[in-house]
Design an enzyme around this catalytic site. Structure first.
Site, PDB file in Angstrom:
ATOM      1  N   TYR A  47       0.859  -1.193   0.000  1.00 33.62           N
ATOM      2  CA  TYR A  47       0.000   0.000   0.000  1.00 33.62           C
ATOM      3  C   TYR A  47       0.886   1.230   0.000  1.00 33.62           C
ATOM      4  O   TYR A  47       1.837   1.309   0.788  1.00 33.62           O
ATOM      5  CB  TYR A  47      -0.903   0.027   1.241  1.00 33.62           C
ATOM      6  N   GLU A  49      -0.462   4.824  -0.636  1.00 37.13           N
ATOM      7  CA  GLU A  49      -1.242   6.049  -0.898  1.00 37.13           C
ATOM      8  C   GLU A  49      -0.354   7.274  -0.742  1.00 37.13           C
ATOM      9  O   GLU A  49       0.438   7.362   0.195  1.00 37.13           O
ATOM     10  CB  GLU A  49      -2.427   6.135   0.067  1.00 37.13           C
ATOM     11  N   ASP A 193      -5.327  13.690 -25.645  1.00 39.24           N
ATOM     12  CA  ASP A 193      -5.342  12.305 -25.185  1.00 39.24           C
ATOM     13  C   ASP A 193      -4.640  11.484 -26.266  1.00 39.24           C
ATOM     14  O   ASP A 193      -5.220  11.215 -27.315  1.00 39.24           O
ATOM     15  CB  ASP A 193      -6.798  11.875 -24.991  1.00 39.24           C
ATOM     16  N   THR A 219      -2.743   6.225 -22.400  1.00 38.74           N
ATOM     17  CA  THR A 219      -2.688   4.888 -21.830  1.00 38.74           C
ATOM     18  C   THR A 219      -1.242   4.437 -21.984  1.00 38.74           C
ATOM     19  O   THR A 219      -0.458   5.046 -22.709  1.00 38.74           O
ATOM     20  CB  THR A 219      -3.575   3.880 -22.593  1.00 38.74           C
ATOM     21  N   LYS A 222      -1.150   0.554 -25.231  1.00 41.65           N
ATOM     22  CA  LYS A 222      -1.469   0.439 -26.664  1.00 41.65           C
ATOM     23  C   LYS A 222      -0.157   0.438 -27.452  1.00 41.65           C
ATOM     24  O   LYS A 222       0.651  -0.451 -27.240  1.00 41.65           O
ATOM     25  CB  LYS A 222      -2.461   1.521 -27.043  1.00 41.65           C
ATOM     26  N   ARG A 228      -1.359  -2.446 -18.676  1.00 43.20           N
ATOM     27  CA  ARG A 228      -2.585  -1.642 -18.759  1.00 43.20           C
ATOM     28  C   ARG A 228      -2.490  -0.526 -17.734  1.00 43.20           C
ATOM     29  O   ARG A 228      -2.233  -0.770 -16.551  1.00 43.20           O
ATOM     30  CB  ARG A 228      -3.819  -2.486 -18.416  1.00 43.20           C
TER      31      ARG A 228
HETATM   32  C1  PLP Z   1      -8.129   3.513 -25.044  1.00 45.61           C
HETATM   33  C2  PLP Z   1      -8.417   4.927 -24.830  1.00 45.61           C
HETATM   34  C3  PLP Z   1      -8.683   5.430 -23.548  1.00 45.61           C
HETATM   35  C4  PLP Z   1      -9.020   4.579 -22.356  1.00 45.61           C
HETATM   36  O1  PLP Z   1      -8.159   3.743 -21.869  1.00 45.61           O
HETATM   37  P1  PLP Z   1      -8.578   2.672 -20.758  1.00 45.61           P
HETATM   38  O2  PLP Z   1      -7.249   2.311 -20.231  1.00 45.61           O
HETATM   39  O3  PLP Z   1      -9.314   1.601 -21.470  1.00 45.61           O
HETATM   40  O4  PLP Z   1      -9.420   3.372 -19.744  1.00 45.61           O
HETATM   41  C5  PLP Z   1      -8.808   6.790 -23.390  1.00 45.61           C
HETATM   42  N1  PLP Z   1      -8.726   7.612 -24.438  1.00 45.61           N
HETATM   43  C6  PLP Z   1      -8.521   7.169 -25.680  1.00 45.61           C
HETATM   44  C7  PLP Z   1      -8.436   8.145 -26.797  1.00 45.61           C
HETATM   45  C8  PLP Z   1      -8.364   5.813 -25.930  1.00 45.61           C
HETATM   46  O5  PLP Z   1      -8.193   5.374 -27.164  1.00 45.61           O
END
Ligand code: PLP
Length: 426
Positions: A47, A49, A193, A219, A222, A228
């Site tokens: 933990y 925090e 994003d 993220t 990807k 993740r």
């Molecule tokens: C995949 C994605 C997310 C979300 O990611 P998670 O880890 O699934 O919550 C946010 N924004 C965009 C543009 C994405 O393609």
């Protein structure tokens, strides 16, 4: 204690599924053994925090060092002055930015969800759409690219407090400079994003949004090929423009507000095993081999798009600048919807997802398109020659969606080919 055969048998089945198939889901990838090891490590027991040096629990000296390493590497990767590596996912990273920048009911702009935007950019069933007031901008139906003139008109009319760039099914480079100019004109925060193309940006193959945006989220799983998770970055910290003052009358810096929004705003304890795995992935992305990987991802996507177009498929925007593409099935097969196409391809062990195309005439459950991406196949070693074969196999399945014999024949071929493209060693 007896081993949990029920679950470990399922994990082995999933392992076999991943090994034998062609993975073309644009948001997926295969992590390295070291990333996997870090995620499955004893750091899950801790933990922690708070943030390195300022924790609410004892015994954090070592996870502090690991989180600090993750931060340092991430800053280096994107030339950032400040980062937060604790968001549990991309959607969590976005939620923390929303909590920082917006008050309930405030307007913000994002790419239309039916045209490639992400659900965390204003879907009616996501906190972004439930708590705040989303306004969409659109793609030009002719070019399949973001219509920046219309974006500017909408921004001037609606005066949003935040404008978001980036999406989940957009295969073209973004004009961040123009978006920043639009945001500046209306006094909005510009957030990008980069969840999808982050790996290509890290490799220097696409523009780095940190140069233009106030705040960037991503993220890590990807194209960046990590565990993740999510992250938040800023090229330069700045004073909170909305003038929220502390009791002493000092305006807080954005970095402080974003840190507080992640914890304790929307999360409790950080996932230190995942943060360690993020550090491993960022370290990998800093290596020259990763640049070669990212270049191949892009090359493979260009070849796959070209080969599909040669076979009469419409690709939205007629190509791709990144790792992904959106196939509009209506041009070649007006009767075939994305759901049927996805099911047929998955039966042949070619994994894709159905996806709405811009100005779709079908619902989100059926859709008129499929989204394809090359990050996962490229990790397995796929080069241009295999992409030509993939296009041929996709075409064979989509031309014969009801012919089980042909689908079985393609599946056997897919499984045989993938024997030559190994992944993780475990
Ligand atoms: C995949 C994605 C997310 C979300 O990611 P998670 O880890 O699934 O919550 C946010 N924004 C965009 C543009 C994405 O393609």
């Amino acid at each position: 204690m007896k081993r949990d055969e029920e679950i470990f048998n399922l994990i082995e089945k999933e392992h076999q599924r991943q090994l034998k198939g062609m993975e073309l889901i644009a948001s997926e990838n295969f992590v390295s053994d070291e990333v996997m090891q870090a995620m499955g490590s004893c750091m899950t027991n801790k933990y922690a925090e708070g943030y390195p040096g300022h924790r609410y629990y004892g015994g954090c000296e070592i996870v502090d060092q690991s989180e600090e390493l993750a931060r340092t590497r991430l800053k280096q990767l994107f030339d950032a002055e400040w980062v937060n590596v604790q968001p549990h996912s991309g959607a969590q990273a976005n939620a923390a930015v929303f909590l920082t920048v917006l008050n309930p009911g405030d307007k913000f702009m994002g790419l239309n969800l039916d045209q490639g935007g992400h659900l965390s950019h204003g879907s009616a069933v996501n906190t972004s759409g439930i708590i705040y007031h989303p306004i969409a901008y659109n793609l030009d139906p002719k070019t399949g690219r973001v219509n920046y003139d219309e974006m500017e008109e909408i921004a001037l009319r609606e005066k949003p407090k935040m404008i978001i760039g980036g999406g989940s099914a957009y295969s073209r480079e973004w004009d961040y400079e123009r978006m920043r100019a639009i945001a500046d004109k209306v006094g909005a925060i510009f957030m990008v994003d980069m969840a999808h193309p982050a790996g290509l940006i890290a490799a220097g193959l696409l523009k780095n949004p940190l140069k233009y945006a106030h705040i960037v989220t991503s993220t890590t799983h990807k194209t960046l090929r990590g565990p993740r998770g999510g992250v938040i970055l800023m090229n330069k910290d700045f004073e909170n423009p909305w003038g929220k003052k502390t009791k002493k009358g000092i305006t807080k810096m954005m970095s402080q507000l974003l840190d507080s929004a992640v914890f304790p705003g929307i999360q409790g304890g950080p996932l230190e095993h995942v943060i360690a795995a993020k550090a491993v992935a960022f370290g990998e992305a800093l290596q020259p081999e990763f640049k070669e990987y990212a270049k191949q991802v892009k090359k493979n996507a260009a070849v796959l798009a070209d080969e599909l177009m040669k076979r009469g498929y419409k690709i939205v925007s007629d190509g791709t600048d990144n790792h992904s593409m959106l196939v509009d099935l209506r041009t070649k097969f007006p009767e075939l919807d994305g759901k049927v196409a996805e099911t047929a391809l998955v039966s042949a062990d070619i994994t894709v997802n159905k996806n709405m195309v811009p100005y779709d005439t079908r619902s989100a459950f059926k859709t008129s398109g499929i989204r394809l991406g090359t990050p996962a196949m490229t990790t397995r070693g796929a080069k241009e020659d295999l992409m030509i074969k993939v296009a041929e196999l996709i075409d064979e399945v989509l031309t014969n969606v009801t012919d089980e014999k042909i689908i079985t024949k393609v599946r056997v071929e897919v499984n045989n080919i993938m024997k030559n493209y190994p992944i993780f060693a475990f």
